[in-house]
Design a protein around this motif. Structure first.
Motif, PDB file in Angstrom:
ATOM      1  N   HIS A   3      13.204  39.327  -2.815  1.00  0.00           N
ATOM      2  CA  HIS A   3      12.257  38.392  -3.423  1.00  0.00           C
ATOM      3  C   HIS A   3      12.857  36.994  -3.418  1.00  0.00           C
ATOM      4  CE1 HIS A   3      10.100  41.975  -4.599  1.00  0.00           C
ATOM      5  NE2 HIS A   3      11.286  42.454  -4.939  1.00  0.00           N
ATOM      6  N   LEU A   4      12.233  36.101  -2.664  1.00  0.00           N
ATOM      7  CA  LEU A   4      12.719  34.741  -2.481  1.00  0.00           C
ATOM      8  C   LEU A   4      12.105  33.787  -3.497  1.00  0.00           C
ATOM      9  CD1 LEU A   4      14.183  32.559  -0.727  1.00  0.00           C
ATOM     10  CD2 LEU A   4      12.085  32.466   0.649  1.00  0.00           C
ATOM     11  N   PHE A  27      16.439  37.689  -4.841  1.00  0.00           N
ATOM     12  CA  PHE A  27      16.648  38.736  -5.837  1.00  0.00           C
ATOM     13  C   PHE A  27      16.292  40.106  -5.289  1.00  0.00           C
ATOM     14  CE2 PHE A  27      15.922  34.856  -8.176  1.00  0.00           C
ATOM     15  CZ  PHE A  27      16.804  34.939  -9.238  1.00  0.00           C
ATOM     16  N   LYS A  28      16.987  41.114  -5.809  1.00  0.00           N
ATOM     17  CA  LYS A  28      16.590  42.502  -5.561  1.00  0.00           C
ATOM     18  C   LYS A  28      15.358  42.837  -6.386  1.00  0.00           C
ATOM     19  CE  LYS A  28      20.989  44.751  -4.481  1.00  0.00           C
ATOM     20  NZ  LYS A  28      21.930  45.790  -4.927  1.00  0.00           N
ATOM     21  N   ASP A  29      15.287  42.343  -7.602  1.00  0.00           N
ATOM     22  CA  ASP A  29      14.262  42.713  -8.569  1.00  0.00           C
ATOM     23  C   ASP A  29      13.149  41.658  -8.626  1.00  0.00           C
ATOM     24  OD1 ASP A  29      13.394  42.418 -11.684  1.00  0.00           O
ATOM     25  OD2 ASP A  29      13.750  44.525 -11.146  1.00  0.00           O
ATOM     26  N   ALA A  30      11.919  42.081  -8.442  1.00  0.00           N
ATOM     27  CA  ALA A  30      10.769  41.170  -8.451  1.00  0.00           C
ATOM     28  C   ALA A  30      10.589  40.472  -9.793  1.00  0.00           C
ATOM     29  CB  ALA A  30       9.496  41.933  -8.078  1.00  0.00           C
ATOM     30  N   ASP A  31      10.833  41.173 -10.887  1.00  0.00           N
ATOM     31  CA  ASP A  31      10.669  40.560 -12.209  1.00  0.00           C
ATOM     32  C   ASP A  31      11.682  39.437 -12.441  1.00  0.00           C
ATOM     33  OD1 ASP A  31       8.509  42.190 -12.844  1.00  0.00           O
ATOM     34  OD2 ASP A  31       9.786  43.722 -13.772  1.00  0.00           O
ATOM     35  N   GLU A  55      10.837  35.477 -13.130  1.00  0.00           N
ATOM     36  CA  GLU A  55      11.441  34.732 -14.226  1.00  0.00           C
ATOM     37  C   GLU A  55      12.107  33.457 -13.698  1.00  0.00           C
ATOM     38  OE1 GLU A  55      12.260  33.711 -18.038  1.00  0.00           O
ATOM     39  OE2 GLU A  55      11.005  35.399 -17.410  1.00  0.00           O
ATOM     40  N   ALA A  56      12.800  33.562 -12.578  1.00  0.00           N
ATOM     41  CA  ALA A  56      13.476  32.403 -11.988  1.00  0.00           C
ATOM     42  C   ALA A  56      12.480  31.337 -11.530  1.00  0.00           C
ATOM     43  CB  ALA A  56      14.353  32.847 -10.818  1.00  0.00           C
ATOM     44  N   VAL A 116      11.734  26.385 -11.601  1.00  0.00           N
ATOM     45  CA  VAL A 116      11.694  25.679 -10.318  1.00  0.00           C
ATOM     46  C   VAL A 116      10.949  24.353 -10.457  1.00  0.00           C
ATOM     47  CG1 VAL A 116      10.654  25.827  -8.017  1.00  0.00           C
ATOM     48  CG2 VAL A 116      11.922  27.767  -8.930  1.00  0.00           C
ATOM     49  N   GLN A 117      11.453  23.332  -9.764  1.00  0.00           N
ATOM     50  CA  GLN A 117      10.793  22.026  -9.753  1.00  0.00           C
ATOM     51  C   GLN A 117       9.677  21.969  -8.713  1.00  0.00           C
ATOM     52  OE1 GLN A 117      13.488  18.592  -9.872  1.00  0.00           O
ATOM     53  NE2 GLN A 117      15.090  20.021 -10.487  1.00  0.00           N
TER      54      GLN A 117
END
Length: 161
Positions: free
Chosen positions: A119-120, A137-141, A145-146, A150-151
């Protein structure tokens, strides 16, 4: 072989031309770039996961003389580009940069991550500053969250939500 400073300028002009034809043409081109890049990164991802991605971008850091920090752990890879040589070369040009030049990175990386189940989260920060933050990320959740911090979040052709 074409020198990198000429290559990025050529890319810029191709992107501008395709954008003038329509978003669909630009998306198709970025998908072709993605298919080509699979030759360089797909096996690393499939066999080594996040560590394979780390290996790939470590080589890119050296080959393209990037100013970046690269970190990896068991859950994600994080790349902080402090000085993108590609955008810097495009901006140091007598032809105007394509306004969305940076979109091509997520345009080729995103489809590969979708294909491999990662997941990018790609934060360009600003289209006029040669810096960005890429998180995989490995995890979609955790990716969702990340995205909240983001800007300027980048999408890509066929992005899975």
């Amino acid at each position: 072989m074409i020198p990198s400073d000429h290559f990025t300028r050529f890319y810029n002009e191709v992107f501008k031309f395709l954008e003038s034809k329509g978003q669909e043409d630009l998306d198709l081109y970025w998908l072709e770039i993605s298919k080509n890049q699979e030759k360089h990164i797909l096996e690393l991802i499939q066999t080594k996961g996040l560590q394979g991605m780390y290996e790939y971008w470590s080589v890119i850091e050296e080959e393209e003389n990037c100013e970046l920090d690269l970190m990896v752990d068991d859950e994600h890879l994080e790349l902080h580009m402090h000085g993108c040589p590609s955008l810097a070369k495009v901006m140091d040009n007598d032809a105007a940069p394509m306004t969305r030049y940076c979109d091509h990175c997520a345009g080729w990386i995103g489809p590969i991550m979708d294909k491999t189940g990662y997941h990018l989260v790609y934060d360009v920060i600003s289209r006029t500053e040669p810096r960005c933050v890429m998180r995989i990320f490995k995890d979609a959740d955790k990716a969702k969250e990340a995205e909240k911090s983001v800007q300027l979040l980048m999408g890509w052709p066929g992005k899975k939500d």
